[in-house]
Enzyme design. Structure first.
Site, PDB file in Angstrom:
ATOM      1  N   CYS A   1     -16.252  -8.587   6.137  1.00 37.31           N
ATOM      2  CA  CYS A   1     -15.549  -7.458   5.887  1.00 37.31           C
ATOM      3  C   CYS A   1     -14.462  -7.416   4.950  1.00 37.31           C
ATOM      4  O   CYS A   1     -13.712  -8.313   5.324  1.00 37.31           O
ATOM      5  CB  CYS A   1     -15.288  -6.475   7.096  1.00 37.31           C
ATOM      6  SG  CYS A   1     -14.256  -4.947   6.826  1.00 37.31           S
TER       7      CYS A   1
ATOM      8  N   CYS B   1       0.366   0.118  10.142  1.00 39.74           N
ATOM      9  CA  CYS B   1      -0.115  -0.816   9.348  1.00 39.74           C
ATOM     10  C   CYS B   1       1.345  -1.675   8.723  1.00 39.74           C
ATOM     11  O   CYS B   1       2.066  -1.186   7.942  1.00 39.74           O
ATOM     12  CB  CYS B   1      -0.616  -0.358   8.031  1.00 39.74           C
ATOM     13  SG  CYS B   1      -1.866  -1.497   7.079  1.00 39.74           S
TER      14      CYS B   1
ATOM     15  N   CYS C   1     -19.276   2.536   8.699  1.00 42.38           N
ATOM     16  CA  CYS C   1     -18.519   1.842   9.705  1.00 42.38           C
ATOM     17  C   CYS C   1     -17.172   2.709   9.839  1.00 42.38           C
ATOM     18  O   CYS C   1     -16.448   2.832   8.934  1.00 42.38           O
ATOM     19  CB  CYS C   1     -18.231   0.602   9.316  1.00 42.38           C
ATOM     20  SG  CYS C   1     -17.031  -0.348  10.519  1.00 42.38           S
TER      21      CYS C   1
ATOM     22  N   ARG D   1     -17.859  -2.017  17.860  1.00 39.68           N
ATOM     23  CA  ARG D   1     -17.418  -3.454  17.683  1.00 39.68           C
ATOM     24  C   ARG D   1     -15.842  -3.608  18.155  1.00 39.68           C
ATOM     25  O   ARG D   1     -14.928  -2.608  18.115  1.00 39.68           O
ATOM     26  CB  ARG D   1     -16.975  -3.572  16.379  1.00 39.68           C
ATOM     27  CG  ARG D   1     -18.265  -3.574  15.385  1.00 39.68           C
ATOM     28  CD  ARG D   1     -18.274  -3.911  14.090  1.00 39.68           C
ATOM     29  NE  ARG D   1     -19.368  -3.701  13.335  1.00 39.68           N
ATOM     30  CZ  ARG D   1     -20.534  -4.314  13.161  1.00 39.68           C
ATOM     31  NH1 ARG D   1     -20.681  -5.437  13.598  1.00 39.68           N
ATOM     32  NH2 ARG D   1     -21.643  -3.818  12.617  1.00 39.68           N
TER      33      ARG D   1
ATOM     34  N   CYS E   1       0.935  -1.284   0.072  1.00 38.79           N
ATOM     35  CA  CYS E   1       0.041   0.020  -0.006  1.00 38.79           C
ATOM     36  C   CYS E   1       0.871   1.243  -0.010  1.00 38.79           C
ATOM     37  O   CYS E   1       1.946   1.522   0.754  1.00 38.79           O
ATOM     38  CB  CYS E   1      -0.809  -0.026   1.259  1.00 38.79           C
ATOM     39  SG  CYS E   1      -2.087   1.342   1.175  1.00 38.79           S
TER      40      CYS E   1
ATOM     41  N   CYS F   1     -19.296  -5.608   3.936  1.00 43.03           N
ATOM     42  CA  CYS F   1     -18.775  -4.398   4.358  1.00 43.03           C
ATOM     43  C   CYS F   1     -17.478  -4.341   3.415  1.00 43.03           C
ATOM     44  O   CYS F   1     -16.878  -5.453   3.203  1.00 43.03           O
ATOM     45  CB  CYS F   1     -18.394  -4.208   5.741  1.00 43.03           C
ATOM     46  SG  CYS F   1     -17.595  -2.745   6.224  1.00 43.03           S
TER      47      CYS F   1
ATOM     48  N   CYS G   1       0.741   4.821   6.777  1.00 44.25           N
ATOM     49  CA  CYS G   1       0.145   4.526   8.246  1.00 44.25           C
ATOM     50  C   CYS G   1       1.159   3.873   8.981  1.00 44.25           C
ATOM     51  O   CYS G   1       1.409   2.755   8.829  1.00 44.25           O
ATOM     52  CB  CYS G   1      -1.365   3.825   7.952  1.00 44.25           C
ATOM     53  SG  CYS G   1      -2.441   4.429   6.896  1.00 44.25           S
TER      54      CYS G   1
END
Ligand code: SAM
Ligand code: DTB
Ligand code: SF4
Length: 329
Positions: A109, A72, A201, A273, A65, A141, A69
């Site tokens: 998801c 991550c 979400c 959640r 990616c 999702c 972040c």
């Protein structure tokens, strides 16, 4: 709770979007018994406290990616053990979704390590995944990064239930965690999702090395969204080797519990959640998260790229707590 003649429930508590940081701080800092008591009271007004929704995650496109972040393992900026992969074939996704449904998951998801959605073959394939999973009768999702209004509408037409896009932390701490996009980019995507009629979400991560004020700032931003996100994932950082946050100090489980309880109080009608990070929590800490108003968890061996508790261990935990899976609505 009062029930009207057609059986729909009317709640006494009004949902608020104007919580100030000061008010939230007062909620968050209460003595734990008082905080848990208010969270439980509101939880019971809007939800069945003995039921939890089982969700399952699937990484449909892993690693590489372009975003940075700091938490991550899928960011191309860091060297981690995550192997890059292309988009999973639709049939493989369907096999996974069917198995998840048989194991009690009512929501799937699908996550992709993308900065943003781009038109083309891969997006068409994701739309097909959404169409086919929604036909299984599951909530679907997606978490695919930033998207525009047209893309959100196409996902809505395919049958998408929810779009996951987290604010992660407070606006002022955000820049220390991510530099490749800003808070407003995130808010714009959330607005596009809302406009397309897909449920939102949106939550965050605790344990990034943020201050109490940052956790309060995140909760303030979430509660100011109109309407509130229908789904609020609260993640505890999974510290992954090779990421800049690999050696950040471990999270105090009671900080996690307080964050969940405060989310429940500010957004009483939402699904809160208990998301990433359960492996680092004792069974008793997880029990406190449910008492604090969490009403969903991820089942299955893996989150996106990191391990989740063993299914047998989860089954035993839920049995010991007397919690039942929430059936499909
Ligand atoms: N690339 C898309 C995006 O960021 O919007 C979707 C996938 S991304 C993995 C989804 C969310 O997972 C992030 O917003 C973050 O809140 C959460 N996440 C990622 N890595 C994590 C970690 N190590 N611990 C806890 N939560 C994490
Ligand atoms: C969310 O808030 N948590 C999920 C979901 N949204 C996509 C992701 C957790 C990822 C944890 C790290 C990993 O397994 O890669
Ligand atoms: Fe990319 Fe999402 Fe990971 Fe950020 S959280 S690096 S956007 S996959």
């Amino acid at each position: 709770m009062t029930v009207n003649r057609i059986g729909a429930s009317a709640h006494n508590t009004e949902l608020r979007h104007d919580w100030s940081r000061e008010e939230i701080r007062n909620v968050y800092r209460q003595p734990l018994p008082n905080l848990l008591y208010s969270a439980q009271t509101l939880h019971r007004e809007f939800h069945d406290p003995t039921r939890v929704q089982f969700c399952q995650l699937l990484s449909v496109k892993t690693g590489g990616c372009p975003e940075d972040c700091a938490y991550c393992p899928q960011s191309a900026h860091y060297t981690t053990e995550v192997n890059r992969g292309g988009l999973l074939p639709v049939d493989e996704v369907m096999e996974f979704a069917t198995r998840a449904r048989n194991e009690g998951a009512t929501r799937l998801c699908m996550g992709a390590a993308w900065r943003n959605v781009q038109e083309g073959e891969d997006f068409e394939a994701v739309l097909e995944m959404v169409r086919r999973v929604s036909k299984l009768g599951m909530e679907v999702c997606c978490s695919l990064g930033m998207l525009n209004e047209t893309q959100a509408e196409r996902l809505a037409d395919a049958g998408l239930t929810a779009y996951n896009h987290n604010l992660d932390t407070s606006p002022e701490f955000y820049g220390q965690i991510i530099t490749t996009r800003n808070y407003d980019d995130r808010l714009r995507t959330l607005a596009a999702v809302r406009k397309a009629g897909v449920t939102v979400c949106c939550g965050g991560i605790v344990g990034l090395g943020e201050s109490e004020n940052d956790r309060i700032g995140l909760l303030q931003q979430l509660s100011a969204l109109r309407p509130h996100p229908e789904s609020v994932p609260i993640n505890a950082l999974v510290r992954v080797a090779g990421t800049p946050l690999e050696n950040v100090e471990g999270l105090d489980p009671l900080v996690f519990v307080r964050t969940i309880a405060t989310a429940r109080i500010l957004m009483p009608a939402s699904m809160v959640r208990l998301s990433a990070g359960r492996r680092a929590l004792s069974r008793e800490a997880v029990a406190l998260c449910f008492l604090a108003g969490a009403n969903s968890l991820f089942i299955g061996e893996k989150l996106l790229t990191t391990p989740n508790p063993e299914p047998e261990q989860d089954a035993a935990m839920l049995q010991a707590l007397g919690l039942e899976p929430l059936p499909l609505r």
